[in-house]
Design an enzyme around this catalytic site. Sequence first.
Site, PDB file in Angstrom:
ATOM      1  N   ASN A 226       0.880  -1.153   0.000  1.00  0.00           N
ATOM      2  CA  ASN A 226       0.000   0.000   0.000  1.00  0.00           C
ATOM      3  C   ASN A 226       0.927   1.214   0.000  1.00  0.00           C
ATOM      4  O   ASN A 226       1.742   1.365   0.912  1.00  0.00           O
ATOM      5  CB  ASN A 226      -0.844  -0.090   1.283  1.00  0.00           C
TER       6      ASN A 226
ATOM      7  N   LYS B  13       0.169   4.227   0.427  1.00  0.00           N
ATOM      8  CA  LYS B  13      -0.368   5.272   1.326  1.00  0.00           C
ATOM      9  C   LYS B  13      -0.374   6.631   0.603  1.00  0.00           C
ATOM     10  O   LYS B  13      -0.600   6.679  -0.599  1.00  0.00           O
ATOM     11  CB  LYS B  13       0.432   5.319   2.631  1.00  0.00           C
TER      12      LYS B  13
ATOM     13  N   HIS C  60      -8.125  -0.450   6.333  1.00  0.00           N
ATOM     14  CA  HIS C  60      -6.725  -0.276   6.752  1.00  0.00           C
ATOM     15  C   HIS C  60      -6.715   0.450   8.105  1.00  0.00           C
ATOM     16  O   HIS C  60      -7.566   1.305   8.360  1.00  0.00           O
ATOM     17  CB  HIS C  60      -5.933   0.518   5.710  1.00  0.00           C
TER      18      HIS C  60
ATOM     19  N   GLU D 103      -5.171   2.843   9.276  1.00  0.00           N
ATOM     20  CA  GLU D 103      -5.210   4.316   9.249  1.00  0.00           C
ATOM     21  C   GLU D 103      -6.617   4.818   8.924  1.00  0.00           C
ATOM     22  O   GLU D 103      -7.022   5.887   9.392  1.00  0.00           O
ATOM     23  CB  GLU D 103      -4.147   4.843   8.265  1.00  0.00           C
TER      24      GLU D 103
ATOM     25  N   GLU E  98      -3.048  -6.928  10.247  1.00  0.00           N
ATOM     26  CA  GLU E  98      -2.057  -5.878  10.511  1.00  0.00           C
ATOM     27  C   GLU E  98      -2.299  -5.313  11.905  1.00  0.00           C
ATOM     28  O   GLU E  98      -3.112  -4.392  12.065  1.00  0.00           O
ATOM     29  CB  GLU E  98      -2.196  -4.762   9.482  1.00  0.00           C
TER      30      GLU E  98
ATOM     31  N   GLY F  55       3.912   1.165  10.755  1.00  0.00           N
ATOM     32  CA  GLY F  55       4.498   2.492  10.600  1.00  0.00           C
ATOM     33  C   GLY F  55       5.807   2.705  11.346  1.00  0.00           C
ATOM     34  O   GLY F  55       6.326   1.789  12.000  1.00  0.00           O
TER      35      GLY F  55
ATOM     36  N   SER G  27       5.298  -3.398   9.668  1.00  0.00           N
ATOM     37  CA  SER G  27       6.765  -3.363   9.802  1.00  0.00           C
ATOM     38  C   SER G  27       7.453  -4.617   9.263  1.00  0.00           C
ATOM     39  O   SER G  27       8.433  -5.097   9.843  1.00  0.00           O
ATOM     40  CB  SER G  27       7.177  -3.102  11.247  1.00  0.00           C
TER      41      SER G  27
HETATM   42  P1  PGA Z   1       4.617  -0.621   7.362  1.00  0.00           P
HETATM   43  O1  PGA Z   1       3.116  -0.418   6.845  1.00  0.00           O
HETATM   44  O2  PGA Z   1       5.148  -1.867   6.712  1.00  0.00           O
HETATM   45  O3  PGA Z   1       5.337   0.615   6.918  1.00  0.00           O
HETATM   46  O4  PGA Z   1       4.558  -0.766   8.848  1.00  0.00           O
HETATM   47  C1  PGA Z   1       2.252  -1.501   6.803  1.00  0.00           C
HETATM   48  C2  PGA Z   1       0.869  -1.075   6.391  1.00  0.00           C
HETATM   49  O5  PGA Z   1       0.376  -0.032   6.856  1.00  0.00           O
HETATM   50  O6  PGA Z   1       0.221  -1.772   5.617  1.00  0.00           O
END
Ligand code: PGA
Length: 305
Positions: free
Chosen positions: A52, A54, A140, A142, A212, A218, A258
């Site tokens: 993704n 973002k 997601h 977020e 997730e 993040g 991550s």
């Molecule tokens: P990240 O993001 O690998 O940077 O932690 C994962 C995600 O939000 O899908």
Amino acid sequence: MIKCAVSTRKGRFGQALIWGSPKFPVYGKSYLNLDKRKDRVVIVKKLYFGSNLKMYKTVQETTEYLKHLAEQTKDISREEAELFIIPSYTALADARKTVDPAQIKLGAQNMFWEEQGQFTGEISPIMLKELGMDLVMAGHSERRHVFGELDTEENKKVKSALAHNMKALLCIGETGEEKDYGLSPEVLRTQLKIGFHGISQGQIPNLWVAYEPVWSIGVNGTPASADYAEEMHKLIKQTLKELFGKPSKEIPVLYGGSVNPQNAEQLIAMPSIDGLFVGRAAWEADKFAQLIRRAIKARKANQPA
Ligand code: PGA
């Protein structure tokens, strides 16, 4: 000589079924790997790798990234691994012109469930379908935690994506606080049961799940250990079985949060993890291609005989 008799046929859900014996049917997208040295046939499950993007990358950056990723992964069999990228809305049209869906599937990060109407600022399933999108992400972390989306809204998005013949990637995950209270199983079960409410067995081929954990995502996230992720993936698969019965094995469950070159191999080696949903560590095409390659190798090395 090959010891194990293997047959293939068209499955109930339109995918090839491959099995080693009537006792151990292997549902879903699998392929055979003929290990001549060890005199056996190994059945390997298809893996999924996606990112993704973002609110990163302009249109030009996205198309360059996709070109590089396609180039650097062209030798990887798409029977072995399915690749998908989820860019920003503004880059979707050009992204579609840049890559073939057989090589890299494309998705949208969000969508409103109605086809049209007085919903300023929203994007509809018809608009995404028009751009040739293969999938839509719903829920997601977020979206849930920055924009306050509810499970009932994710359910409407999932249903709408399916109704418009796009895959729905439902993201689920507990917060750090919920984990500390020992509520992870309840949270994941609730998110799945509401998110997939009213969906039938026949729609299984268009369902994907990404686990997730919110605390792992993040720059400030801590990646889940492979053992913890495996435990949650098992619970997710058990819940999917309760919802859809045995054919739920067809639904890929990806881990995200991550993922990086250090933990990708351990995570993908886990039997209940079907793929990796990668953020930051995937945003340079060559690094992502390398991560994918190493993960496929690690999974093969851990394949049960
Ligand atoms: P990240 O993001 O690998 O940077 O932690 C994962 C995600 O939000 O899908």
